[in-house]
Design a protein around this motif. Structure first.
Motif, mmCIF file in Angstrom:
data_model
loop_
_atom_site.group_PDB
_atom_site.id
_atom_site.type_symbol
_atom_site.label_atom_id
_atom_site.label_comp_id
_atom_site.label_asym_id
_atom_site.label_seq_id
_atom_site.Cartn_x
_atom_site.Cartn_y
_atom_site.Cartn_z
ATOM 1 N N PRO A 127 0.856 -1.265 -0.049
ATOM 2 C CA PRO A 127 0.046 -0.088 0.040
ATOM 3 C C PRO A 127 0.955 1.312 0.136
ATOM 4 O O PRO A 127 1.822 1.257 0.673
ATOM 5 N N ASN A 128 0.429 2.252 -0.837
ATOM 6 C CA ASN A 128 1.019 3.523 -0.700
ATOM 7 C C ASN A 128 0.803 4.437 0.269
ATOM 8 O O ASN A 128 -0.429 4.914 0.241
ATOM 9 N N GLN A 129 1.769 4.627 1.273
ATOM 10 C CA GLN A 129 1.204 5.419 2.424
ATOM 11 C C GLN A 129 1.301 7.060 2.074
ATOM 12 O O GLN A 129 1.004 7.675 2.985
ATOM 13 N N LEU A 130 1.870 7.448 0.818
ATOM 14 C CA LEU A 130 1.977 8.775 0.731
ATOM 15 C C LEU A 130 0.639 9.327 -0.516
ATOM 16 O O LEU A 130 0.940 10.330 -1.080
ATOM 17 N N SER A 131 -0.177 8.344 -0.693
ATOM 18 C CA SER A 131 -1.510 8.920 -1.389
ATOM 19 C C SER A 131 -2.213 9.963 -0.613
ATOM 20 O O SER A 131 -2.300 10.078 0.547
ATOM 21 N N LEU A 132 -2.941 10.786 -1.388
ATOM 22 C CA LEU A 132 -3.881 11.656 -0.759
ATOM 23 C C LEU A 132 -4.671 11.105 0.268
ATOM 24 O O LEU A 132 -4.875 11.438 1.490
ATOM 25 N N LEU A 133 -5.177 9.770 -0.008
ATOM 26 C CA LEU A 133 -6.323 9.194 0.841
ATOM 27 C C LEU A 133 -5.498 8.950 2.214
ATOM 28 O O LEU A 133 -5.905 9.034 3.272
ATOM 29 N N SER A 134 -4.325 8.311 2.061
ATOM 30 C CA SER A 134 -3.307 7.861 3.010
ATOM 31 C C SER A 134 -3.110 9.281 3.937
ATOM 32 O O SER A 134 -3.300 9.124 5.245
ATOM 33 N N LYS A 135 -2.680 10.053 3.203
ATOM 34 C CA LYS A 135 -2.192 11.146 4.229
ATOM 35 C C LYS A 135 -3.407 11.864 4.977
ATOM 36 O O LYS A 135 -3.222 12.426 5.963
ATOM 37 N N LEU A 136 -4.582 11.811 4.229
ATOM 38 C CA LEU A 136 -5.718 12.568 4.781
ATOM 39 C C LEU A 136 -6.108 11.937 6.310
ATOM 40 O O LEU A 136 -6.672 12.270 7.035
ATOM 41 N N THR A 137 -6.026 10.494 5.801
ATOM 42 C CA THR A 137 -6.520 9.419 6.902
ATOM 43 C C THR A 137 -5.730 9.683 8.059
ATOM 44 O O THR A 137 -5.951 9.731 9.232
ATOM 45 N N LEU A 138 -4.167 9.914 7.895
ATOM 46 C CA LEU A 138 -3.150 9.940 8.998
ATOM 47 C C LEU A 138 -3.628 11.239 9.580
ATOM 48 O O LEU A 138 -3.327 11.176 10.883
ATOM 49 N N LEU A 139 -3.719 12.233 9.034
ATOM 50 C CA LEU A 139 -4.098 13.644 9.392
ATOM 51 C C LEU A 139 -5.460 13.457 10.253
ATOM 52 O O LEU A 139 -5.502 14.112 11.538
ATOM 53 N N LEU A 140 -6.431 13.034 9.890
ATOM 54 C CA LEU A 140 -7.817 12.979 10.602
ATOM 55 C C LEU A 140 -7.807 11.737 11.852
ATOM 56 O O LEU A 140 -8.472 12.152 12.755
ATOM 57 N N LYS A 141 -7.118 10.584 11.542
ATOM 58 C CA LYS A 141 -7.391 9.601 12.534
ATOM 59 C C LYS A 141 -6.016 8.894 13.117
ATOM 60 O O LYS A 141 -6.104 8.052 13.805
ATOM 61 N N ASN A 142 -4.863 9.720 12.726
ATOM 62 C CA ASN A 142 -3.591 9.165 13.137
ATOM 63 C C ASN A 142 -3.317 7.762 12.848
ATOM 64 O O ASN A 142 -2.540 7.141 13.469
ATOM 65 N N GLN A 143 -3.547 7.422 11.764
ATOM 66 C CA GLN A 143 -3.494 6.001 11.388
ATOM 67 C C GLN A 143 -3.354 6.044 9.584
ATOM 68 O O GLN A 143 -4.037 6.836 9.125
ATOM 69 N N PHE A 144 -2.306 5.353 9.240
ATOM 70 C CA PHE A 144 -2.451 5.123 7.827
ATOM 71 C C PHE A 144 -3.621 4.552 7.346
ATOM 72 O O PHE A 144 -4.228 3.396 7.894
ATOM 73 N N ASN A 145 -4.300 4.763 6.065
ATOM 74 C CA ASN A 145 -5.561 4.230 5.789
ATOM 75 C C ASN A 145 -5.537 2.836 5.553
ATOM 76 O O ASN A 145 -6.627 2.096 5.813
ATOM 77 N N ALA A 146 -4.570 2.067 5.192
ATOM 78 C CA ALA A 146 -4.540 0.589 4.907
ATOM 79 C C ALA A 146 -4.132 -0.214 6.142
ATOM 80 O O ALA A 146 -4.020 -1.245 6.203
ATOM 81 N N PHE A 147 -4.009 0.555 7.411
ATOM 82 C CA PHE A 147 -3.575 0.063 8.723
ATOM 83 C C PHE A 147 -4.533 0.476 9.771
ATOM 84 O O PHE A 147 -4.119 0.374 10.778
ATOM 85 N N GLN A 148 -5.822 0.795 9.353
ATOM 86 C CA GLN A 148 -6.796 1.059 10.484
ATOM 87 C C GLN A 148 -7.248 -0.278 10.912
ATOM 88 O O GLN A 148 -6.981 -1.473 10.364
#
Length: 214
Positions: A127-148
């Protein structure tokens, strides 16, 4: 949680865009040979790489439903050294969406490089941790998107790697011509729709690939 349970949770499949990304990376390989698919799951990569190899061998912790009956399969705990497999046994070693399920990515990468012949290539996707989706999830949830902590993600996904991590590990393992490619398919934030096809590259890709030559 042991490797078998994590393997069962992964379901043994990935998105078609990931297999297509691997096929694009292999399009420059001039002569077919032996291809090891490490973490092969259901063997869905095979149709995408059949022109790149004379012999396909899948390796995984369990045998998944749907694995091609005509294909070779070796059962192996991927969190452990693959000692029963000889060094330099393959011309191409591919590992699709597997490294994020494992406890020690560096040890795993070293095993992939050991299995490939000199001048052969190693391909790893994750999984790409630097996608917009992953970065936004990290910002809002403090988790990478694919590792929630969600079905199909954690605790199946346990090791999040940035593309720079993959590049560093590949070089540490002695690979050259190391480069990263993207799946060019990604889910838009706040919905289930994918980005339009014209939006490509790191920001708009859910997955990436690291390529290197031994």
């Amino acid at each position: 949680m042991n490797t078998i349970i994590r393997a069962e949770q992964s379901l043994g499949t990935s998105h078609t865009a990931i297999y297509q990304m691997v096929a694009r990376a292999l399009s420059s390989q001039s002569s077919p040979g032996v291809l090891l698919d490490v973490g092969c799951g259901s063997g869905n990569l095979l149709p995408f790489v059949s022109q790149c190899c004379d012999r396909y061998i899948g390796i995984d912790t369990i045998r998944y439903a749907g694995f091609p009956t005509q294909a070779e399969l070796i059962l192996q705990d991927l969190d452990q050294p693959m000692t029963k497999l000889p060094s330099q046994m393959a011309d191409i070693v591919v590992s699709v969406e597997t490294i994020e399920h494992l406890e020690n990515p560096r040890a795993f990468y070293r095993e992939l490089v050991r299995l490939v012949k000199p001048s052969g290539c190693v391909i790893v996707t994750t999984p790409n941790q630097l996608s917009l989706l992953s970065k936004l999830t990290l910002l809002l949830k403090n988790q990478f998107n694919a590792f929630q902590e969600a079905p199909g993600l954690y605790p199946a996904h346990i090791t999040a790697l940035l593309e720079v991590d993959l590049i560093r590990i590949a070089r540490e393992c002695g690979l050259s011509e190391v480069r990263v490619q993207y799946s060019d398919r990604g889910r838009m934030p706040f919905g289930s729709h994918s980005y339009p096809a014209l939006l490509r590259g790191r920001r708009f890709s859910d997955n990436l690939l690291c390529f290197g030559i031994k």
